[in-house]
Write a protein that holds these residues in place. Structure first.
Motif, PDB file in Angstrom:
ATOM      1  N   GLN A 277      -1.523  89.480   6.840  1.00 38.33           N
ATOM      2  CA  GLN A 277      -1.333  88.025   6.711  1.00 38.33           C
ATOM      3  C   GLN A 277      -2.623  87.294   7.119  1.00 38.33           C
ATOM      4  OE1 GLN A 277       1.774  85.722   6.050  1.00 38.33           O
ATOM      5  NE2 GLN A 277      -0.185  84.787   5.583  1.00 38.33           N
ATOM      6  N   ARG A 278      -3.208  87.724   8.239  1.00 37.25           N
ATOM      7  CA  ARG A 278      -4.454  87.087   8.700  1.00 37.25           C
ATOM      8  C   ARG A 278      -5.550  87.243   7.649  1.00 37.25           C
ATOM      9  NH1 ARG A 278      -2.959  89.071  13.821  1.00 37.25           N
ATOM     10  NH2 ARG A 278      -4.208  90.954  13.587  1.00 37.25           N
ATOM     11  N   TYR A 279      -5.672  88.462   7.114  1.00 37.28           N
ATOM     12  CA  TYR A 279      -6.740  88.725   6.142  1.00 37.28           C
ATOM     13  C   TYR A 279      -6.573  87.842   4.901  1.00 37.28           C
ATOM     14  CZ  TYR A 279     -10.174  91.182   3.334  1.00 37.28           C
ATOM     15  OH  TYR A 279     -11.276  91.462   2.568  1.00 37.28           O
ATOM     16  N   VAL A 280      -5.352  87.757   4.399  1.00 30.22           N
ATOM     17  CA  VAL A 280      -5.096  86.948   3.198  1.00 30.22           C
ATOM     18  C   VAL A 280      -5.373  85.479   3.492  1.00 30.22           C
ATOM     19  CG1 VAL A 280      -3.307  86.138   1.602  1.00 30.22           C
ATOM     20  CG2 VAL A 280      -3.497  88.568   2.130  1.00 30.22           C
ATOM     21  N   SER A 281      -4.838  84.971   4.602  1.00 28.76           N
ATOM     22  CA  SER A 281      -5.009  83.541   4.919  1.00 28.76           C
ATOM     23  C   SER A 281      -6.484  83.187   5.050  1.00 28.76           C
ATOM     24  CB  SER A 281      -4.289  83.200   6.228  1.00 28.76           C
ATOM     25  OG  SER A 281      -2.908  83.426   6.075  1.00 28.76           O
ATOM     26  N   ARG A 282      -7.252  84.101   5.612  1.00 24.36           N
ATOM     27  CA  ARG A 282      -8.664  83.823   5.847  1.00 24.36           C
ATOM     28  C   ARG A 282      -9.490  83.892   4.567  1.00 24.36           C
ATOM     29  NH1 ARG A 282      -9.378  86.558  11.013  1.00 24.36           N
ATOM     30  NH2 ARG A 282      -9.499  88.453   9.780  1.00 24.36           N
ATOM     31  N   ASN A 283      -9.043  84.675   3.604  1.00 25.11           N
ATOM     32  CA  ASN A 283      -9.909  84.963   2.452  1.00 25.11           C
ATOM     33  C   ASN A 283      -9.465  84.381   1.117  1.00 25.11           C
ATOM     34  OD1 ASN A 283     -12.164  86.837   3.441  1.00 25.11           O
ATOM     35  ND2 ASN A 283     -10.327  87.728   4.360  1.00 25.11           N
ATOM     36  N   VAL A 284      -8.262  83.839   1.039  1.00 27.39           N
ATOM     37  CA  VAL A 284      -7.813  83.324  -0.253  1.00 27.39           C
ATOM     38  C   VAL A 284      -8.598  82.052  -0.593  1.00 27.39           C
ATOM     39  CG1 VAL A 284      -5.882  81.940   0.628  1.00 27.39           C
ATOM     40  CG2 VAL A 284      -5.793  82.869  -1.678  1.00 27.39           C
ATOM     41  N   TYR A 285      -8.856  81.890  -1.889  1.00 25.54           N
ATOM     42  CA  TYR A 285      -9.679  80.759  -2.345  1.00 25.54           C
ATOM     43  C   TYR A 285      -8.877  79.461  -2.294  1.00 25.54           C
ATOM     44  CZ  TYR A 285     -12.854  78.153  -5.376  1.00 25.54           C
ATOM     45  OH  TYR A 285     -13.728  77.234  -5.887  1.00 25.54           O
ATOM     46  N   GLY A 286      -9.468  78.417  -1.735  1.00 24.24           N
ATOM     47  CA  GLY A 286      -8.815  77.098  -1.716  1.00 24.24           C
ATOM     48  C   GLY A 286      -7.681  76.985  -0.725  1.00 24.24           C
ATOM     49  N   ALA A 287      -7.630  77.909   0.269  1.00 29.40           N
ATOM     50  CA  ALA A 287      -6.511  77.909   1.225  1.00 29.40           C
ATOM     51  C   ALA A 287      -6.436  76.593   1.999  1.00 29.40           C
ATOM     52  CB  ALA A 287      -6.651  79.075   2.190  1.00 29.40           C
ATOM     53  N   GLN A 288      -7.587  75.962   2.212  1.00 31.83           N
ATOM     54  CA  GLN A 288      -7.583  74.731   3.011  1.00 31.83           C
ATOM     55  C   GLN A 288      -6.885  73.571   2.316  1.00 31.83           C
ATOM     56  OE1 GLN A 288     -10.054  76.287   1.481  1.00 31.83           O
ATOM     57  NE2 GLN A 288     -11.951  75.130   1.437  1.00 31.83           N
ATOM     58  N   TYR A 289      -6.746  73.663   0.978  1.00 33.81           N
ATOM     59  CA  TYR A 289      -6.142  72.551   0.240  1.00 33.81           C
ATOM     60  C   TYR A 289      -4.707  72.841  -0.183  1.00 33.81           C
ATOM     61  CZ  TYR A 289     -11.111  71.514  -0.265  1.00 33.81           C
ATOM     62  OH  TYR A 289     -12.427  71.288  -0.018  1.00 33.81           O
ATOM     63  N   ASN A 290      -4.249  74.047   0.056  1.00 33.45           N
ATOM     64  CA  ASN A 290      -2.986  74.465  -0.546  1.00 33.45           C
ATOM     65  C   ASN A 290      -2.048  75.076   0.485  1.00 33.45           C
ATOM     66  OD1 ASN A 290      -3.434  73.950  -3.478  1.00 33.45           O
ATOM     67  ND2 ASN A 290      -5.225  75.243  -3.091  1.00 33.45           N
ATOM     68  N   PRO A 291      -0.769  75.126   0.168  1.00 37.51           N
ATOM     69  CA  PRO A 291       0.180  75.718   1.122  1.00 37.51           C
ATOM     70  C   PRO A 291      -0.155  77.185   1.370  1.00 37.51           C
ATOM     71  CG  PRO A 291       1.249  75.231  -0.981  1.00 37.51           C
ATOM     72  CD  PRO A 291      -0.121  74.688  -1.075  1.00 37.51           C
ATOM     73  N   PRO A 292       0.098  77.683   2.572  1.00 36.47           N
ATOM     74  CA  PRO A 292      -0.228  79.082   2.872  1.00 36.47           C
ATOM     75  C   PRO A 292       0.619  80.044   2.035  1.00 36.47           C
ATOM     76  CG  PRO A 292       1.051  78.093   4.644  1.00 36.47           C
ATOM     77  CD  PRO A 292       0.712  76.989   3.703  1.00 36.47           C
ATOM     78  N   ILE A 293       0.045  81.222   1.803  1.00 38.94           N
ATOM     79  CA  ILE A 293       0.769  82.291   1.099  1.00 38.94           C
ATOM     80  C   ILE A 293       1.361  83.222   2.150  1.00 38.94           C
ATOM     81  CG2 ILE A 293       0.509  84.279  -0.429  1.00 38.94           C
ATOM     82  CD1 ILE A 293      -1.830  82.747  -1.769  1.00 38.94           C
ATOM     83  N   LYS A 294       2.662  83.416   2.107  1.00 39.86           N
ATOM     84  CA  LYS A 294       3.320  84.278   3.092  1.00 39.86           C
ATOM     85  C   LYS A 294       3.209  85.746   2.690  1.00 39.86           C
ATOM     86  CE  LYS A 294       7.596  83.372   4.004  1.00 39.86           C
ATOM     87  NZ  LYS A 294       8.907  82.704   3.813  1.00 39.86           N
ATOM     88  N   VAL A 295       2.820  86.600   3.623  1.00 38.38           N
ATOM     89  CA  VAL A 295       2.819  88.050   3.390  1.00 38.38           C
ATOM     90  C   VAL A 295       3.990  88.639   4.170  1.00 38.38           C
ATOM     91  CG1 VAL A 295       1.509  90.192   3.598  1.00 38.38           C
ATOM     92  CG2 VAL A 295       0.309  88.030   3.156  1.00 38.38           C
ATOM     93  N   VAL A 296       4.889  89.306   3.486  1.00 36.62           N
ATOM     94  CA  VAL A 296       6.106  89.816   4.137  1.00 36.62           C
ATOM     95  C   VAL A 296       6.399  91.254   3.694  1.00 36.62           C
ATOM     96  CG1 VAL A 296       7.195  87.554   4.427  1.00 36.62           C
ATOM     97  CG2 VAL A 296       7.514  88.805   2.294  1.00 36.62           C
ATOM     98  N   ALA A 297       7.102  91.978   4.553  1.00 41.39           N
ATOM     99  CA  ALA A 297       7.546  93.328   4.181  1.00 41.39           C
ATOM    100  C   ALA A 297       8.809  93.222   3.335  1.00 41.39           C
ATOM    101  CB  ALA A 297       7.821  94.149   5.439  1.00 41.39           C
ATOM    102  N   ALA A 298       8.964  94.142   2.409  1.00 37.32           N
ATOM    103  CA  ALA A 298      10.170  94.195   1.583  1.00 37.32           C
ATOM    104  C   ALA A 298      11.382  94.386   2.490  1.00 37.32           C
ATOM    105  CB  ALA A 298      10.060  95.354   0.592  1.00 37.32           C
TER     106      ALA A 298
END
Lengths: 314, 314
Positions: A277-298
């Motif tokens: 989750q930390r890695y995705v939040s830190r590296n996704v493009y445009g994260a500062q302008y958009n809602p966060p992407i949740k990373v979850v286990a199945a």
């Protein structure tokens, strides 16, 4: 409204009756004979479906359709299994055959990984999401992608092969023989290879001892890391970065509400999911302008296939 | 049925009347004053739309809607331009404002690269395709993706940032500051950097002489390669491989009927497209079992934006 969900595996077939909320009302598993004659296998599946419908005390006309998930190359729109490594299907018109044998007209078919992704998105870890990417970290890396509530399959259902995006030019060889693919870094198979490399390099490490005692698996590095082994910690944190790299690529293309991580490695839970989750939040493009992407286990585990197959008809 | 297509650029606004076949019946371009007051810019655009409608001799009720393509971060569903590097829009409810000023209720908005991809897919190089990926090789790498005839935009329209998939772990720095992204290898900017590196390494090459005379551009390496320079040939063939790597990743995920290549570099035509086609055909996953993916150059050129914007309303 009720639906039949069928999850075909290499060793067994699971059939369930599922309601419109994704709840399994009744289910049954039977051994599959995947090497048998094509018609014999189809007959076994049809019998099991009929048995489960009977057992549930439901009339056929109360059922809105049958959804089937099958491993291998599936042509969704035509209801055909083109080929499957594990089951003796070759250009098998499975949807049509099941419709005839069971006597229910509306039969839908998709790849089993796609079905699991659809089930998890609609009724499991991704509930509420319109867009999701599910990766399955197992022998390979499977991907199931939902866009606006519908499975992404590509022309002739040949897409959603996200294990074969390239993440490292000229890098490790993939199972498909090309170099640098995601699967060659992020599958459980790749994690085991990374674990064995570390053991060879650090034969005195706790990780090496654990592997010598128990044999190497996708759990070894996570287990040794939990016991404080610094070598194992390096293995897991590098592996998580590899997994994250692919997730960020998917996130930048799909910007889904939710990324769902399944497969054997996802049993590690927070030890895997939190750093991802930390890695995705830190590296996704445009994260500062958009809602966060949740990373979850199945969460649906073994039921995802049945529920997702049923959802093909919803 | 007729539609208005509006293509907003940093320097100009283009407005056209488009029919349901994607044919532009009439069009007009006006200079844009992107630094002006938000309402002044919107007013200019609305006036130009009204003028073009007048000029075409069409009644407003004959128009099914207005589609607008705008550079920057656009929230399609809400009709809002969140921000744009080139135009003074900040959370501007552009669709609503244009609807009020022009007096046509149905106004749709999307990113300009998305509109170009939709236009090319429906009426240009991708005509007939239900699924396509368009990449624009310019200052950056833009991507517009069509899935089942509809634009892929992701949650809050934050997706389709395919220039920022990773193709090389720890590799070249991208404009977004992360490492190893596709854009850092495949943009025209990247091609110029690769050209200049080759010139420094081989100062006696024909390529170096050409660049010394004319300055470096995205055309230099292709031009010198045409004149037989082996250094330039190595630059272009490596660059084409970089472009191809991203295309194969997209192909494995989307398996589209068509990949459309646009932007300045696509003017190189067959010198770019033919080797790209070979690279994609050779490397896409499952190619032996599935129909080939066609790689083609964009054909609508400057009209793609107008036609694609109009198509938002179709």
């Amino acid at each position: 409204m009720k639906f039949v969900g069928v999850d075909i595996g290499g060793m067994s077939v699971k059939v369930g009756i599922v309601d419109e909320n994704g709840t399994i009302l009744t289910k049954k598993t039977a051994v599959c004979h995947p090497d048998g004659d094509e018609n014999a296998i189809v007959g076994e599946i049809a019998s099991l479906i009929a048995e489960v419908i009977d057992q549930a005390g439901i009339l056929k006309r109360e059922l809105a359709g049958i959804g089937i998930g099958c491993p291998g190359s599936v042509y969704d729109e035509k209801g055909i299994v083109r080929y499957s490594c594990n089951i003796n299907f070759r250009n098998t018109p499975l949807a049509q055959k099941i419709a005839q044998l069971v006597g229910i007209g509306n039969v839908r078919l998709s790849n089993d990984a796609n079905c699991a992704a659809l089930g998890e998105t609609l009724f499991g870890a991704g509930k509420g999401a319109k867009n999701s990417v599910m990766i399955t970290l197992g022998t390979g890396v499977g991907t199931g992608i939902v866009v606006n509530g519908r499975l992404l399959t590509g022309n002739c259902s040949a897409g959603a092969e996200g294990g074969h995006i390239q993440i490292n030019m000229g890098g490790r060889k993939c199972g498909c023989e090309k170099q640098g693919h995601y699967e060659a870094y992020a599958s459980a198979t790749a994690l085991i290879a990374q674990t064995l490399e570390a053991c060879r390099k650090y034969p005195d490490s706790l990780l090496a001892k654990l592997v010598a005692e128990e044999g190497a698996s996708g759990k070894s590095a996570f287990e040794a890391a939990r016991q404080g082994c610094p070598v194992a910690k390096r293995v897991t944190s590098r592996y998580i970065k590899y997994v994250g790299m692919g997730l960020v690529s998917f996130a930048n293309v799909f910007y889904p509400e939710t990324i769902i991580v399944g497969g054997g490695v996802s049993n590690e839970g927070d030890a895997l999911i939190k750093p991802l989750q930390r890695y995705v939040s830190r590296n996704v493009y445009g994260a500062q302008y958009n809602p966060p992407i949740k990373v979850v286990a199945a969460t649906l585990r073994n039921d995802a296939g049945i529920v997702g197959a049923a959802a093909l008809c919803m």
